[in-house]
Design an enzyme around this catalytic site. Structure first.
Site, mmCIF file in Angstrom:
data_model
loop_
_atom_site.group_PDB
_atom_site.id
_atom_site.type_symbol
_atom_site.label_atom_id
_atom_site.label_comp_id
_atom_site.label_asym_id
_atom_site.label_seq_id
_atom_site.Cartn_x
_atom_site.Cartn_y
_atom_site.Cartn_z
ATOM 1 N N LYS A 1 -24.839 -43.579 -20.831
ATOM 2 C CA LYS A 1 -24.702 -43.819 -19.391
ATOM 3 C C LYS A 1 -24.410 -45.281 -19.076
ATOM 4 C CE LYS A 1 -27.430 -39.856 -17.904
ATOM 5 N NZ LYS A 1 -28.605 -39.370 -17.140
ATOM 6 N N ILE A 2 -25.066 -46.191 -19.801
ATOM 7 C CA ILE A 2 -24.844 -47.614 -19.543
ATOM 8 C C ILE A 2 -23.444 -48.027 -19.985
ATOM 9 C CG2 ILE A 2 -25.577 -49.949 -20.141
ATOM 10 C CD1 ILE A 2 -28.443 -48.789 -20.421
ATOM 11 N N THR B 1 -26.595 -56.356 -24.329
ATOM 12 C CA THR B 1 -27.744 -56.066 -23.471
ATOM 13 C C THR B 1 -28.484 -54.828 -23.969
ATOM 14 O OG1 THR B 1 -26.306 -54.794 -21.982
ATOM 15 C CG2 THR B 1 -26.722 -57.096 -21.402
ATOM 16 N N ARG C 1 -29.929 -53.903 -27.882
ATOM 17 C CA ARG C 1 -31.035 -54.225 -28.778
ATOM 18 C C ARG C 1 -30.637 -55.412 -29.641
ATOM 19 N NH1 ARG C 1 -33.790 -52.179 -25.775
ATOM 20 N NH2 ARG C 1 -35.255 -50.423 -25.980
ATOM 21 N N GLU D 1 -37.083 -61.444 -30.752
ATOM 22 C CA GLU D 1 -37.605 -61.686 -29.404
ATOM 23 C C GLU D 1 -39.092 -61.395 -29.248
ATOM 24 O OE1 GLU D 1 -36.920 -58.044 -26.475
ATOM 25 O OE2 GLU D 1 -35.022 -58.691 -27.336
ATOM 26 N N HIS E 1 -34.370 -60.504 -21.925
ATOM 27 C CA HIS E 1 -34.519 -59.053 -21.824
ATOM 28 C C HIS E 1 -34.867 -58.620 -20.396
ATOM 29 C CE1 HIS E 1 -35.286 -55.440 -24.671
ATOM 30 N NE2 HIS E 1 -34.838 -55.015 -23.509
ATOM 31 N N GLN E 2 -34.015 -59.007 -19.463
ATOM 32 C CA GLN E 2 -34.259 -58.695 -18.063
ATOM 33 C C GLN E 2 -33.196 -57.791 -17.455
ATOM 34 O OE1 GLN E 2 -33.603 -63.001 -16.701
ATOM 35 N NE2 GLN E 2 -32.652 -61.886 -15.001
ATOM 36 N N PHE F 1 -32.844 -54.713 -17.376
ATOM 37 C CA PHE F 1 -33.421 -53.524 -16.743
ATOM 38 C C PHE F 1 -34.102 -53.844 -15.415
ATOM 39 C CE2 PHE F 1 -37.109 -55.548 -18.392
ATOM 40 C CZ PHE F 1 -38.169 -55.114 -17.601
#
Length: 332
Positions: A154-155, A233, A235, A264, A296-297, A299
């Protein structure tokens, strides 16, 4: 039932409390991560809820099972930080949030690419310091360029459509299970190596599995166009960071924007501004002027947080009424 959240932040509480008006669970919030040293603090939880950098390995799962935990709920899409085999052995079901807000991550991906290409982040800092010089801020038109998308869930599909229809790019895509509906939008599916060879901008949107670990490595980097821009964006483990650093240093990679990093766990979601970061690879990476790193922002939108909270608590309720949706189970 008692649900214990690990690695919870202040922004988690509001969405979870609002969603819980429907489910009426007892929720306990811990702001530290789950690992073998903190697992005892799960107490008598029936559900343990974790995030991307919690360490849910075999030892942790064994301890959870011994305390009677039957369900581990990830409030994210990926589950590479969970030992699924061990979870099954200890009869613990693992659930995740397969689709909380694909728009959040896809929009952030486009934003990163635009910011990096047009040096928006650097321009912002200059103007704040009363430096209005634009030398060194030259970018290029994205229109007409070739964008490669690896992974068309979907992304990835949203990203592909955005660059094709919104920017007028040629979009090449690769996926082991290609979404042929994308062809109706003019997206062309090709082999992975062709994506790597032809892309001016490469966007990674695949899960982290043994076959995708370090999909960007010294060999694949050598196949790419000189000066390629890479955006990740998904993993951190998709990229061999040391190989990436070498490729940036040599000029093979012209720019890189990442919201994830393979190391991370020891960095992201923490304030380390008064500490010395001992990860020399990361330090070298962020010091390149043509690298943009966020923590990791991708989302992180109001809609995504609300969706994550609702899906997570619904899965907890459904599990104990034997009505769990198969689509959310990670260790089927």
């Amino acid at each position: 039932m008692r649900v214990v959240l690990f690695s919870s932040q202040s922004y988690d509480r509001g969405p979870f409390e609002e969603a819980n008006k429907t489910f009426n669970h007892e929720i306990i919030y811990h702001n530290f991560s789950l690992n073998k040293d903190t697992v005892s603090l799960a107490g008598k939880a029936q559900v343990v809820c974790v995030f991307v950098n919690d360490q849910v390995d075999a030892d942790t799962l064994k301890a959870l099972a011994e305390n009677g935990v039957k369900l581990v709920a990830l409030r994210c899409g990926g589950y590479n930080n969970v030992n699924l085999k061990a979870a099954s052995e200890y009869k613990i079901t693992v659930v995740h949030v397969p689709s909380y807000s694909p728009f959040a991550v896809s929009e952030f991906t486009v934003g990163l690419l635009l910011s990096l290409n047009r040096k928006i982040h650097r321009a912002y800092v200059r103007v704040r310091e009363d430096d209005f010089n634009i030398v060194g801020l030259l970018g290029c038109d994205i229109h007409g360029k070739t964008v490669g998308v690896i992974g068309t869930g979907k992304i990835g599909s949203n990203v592909a459509k955005c660059f094709k229809m919104g920017f007028g790019c040629d979009v090449l895509a690769y996926d082991i299970n290609p979404d042929k509906k994308l062809e109706n939008y003019g997206v062309q599916f090709v082999e992975q190596n062709e994506v790597l060879k032809k892309a001016d901008f490469l966007c990674l949107h695949c899960p982290l599995t043994p076959s995708t670990t370090h999909i960007v490595n010294s060999d694949s980097l050598a196949l790419m166009k000189k000066g390629v821009t890479i955006v990740n964006t998904s993993r951190g483990g998709l990229i061999d960071t040391k190989a990436l650093v070498d490729a940036i240093d040599s000029g093979q990679v012209g720019g890189c924007a990442i919201d994830v990093y393979e190391g991370e766990r020891n960095l992201f979601y923490k304030d380390l501004s008064n500490e010395v970061i001992k990860d020399s690879t990361f330090q070298r990476l962020v010091n390149f002027p043509n690298v943009l790193v966020t923590s990791h922002q991708a989302f992180f939108t109001t809609e995504a947080l609300c969706s994550i909270a609702h899906t997570t608590l619904k899965s907890a309720s459904d599990f104990y009424t034997n009505s769990l949706d198969e689509s959310v189970i990670a260790n089927k």
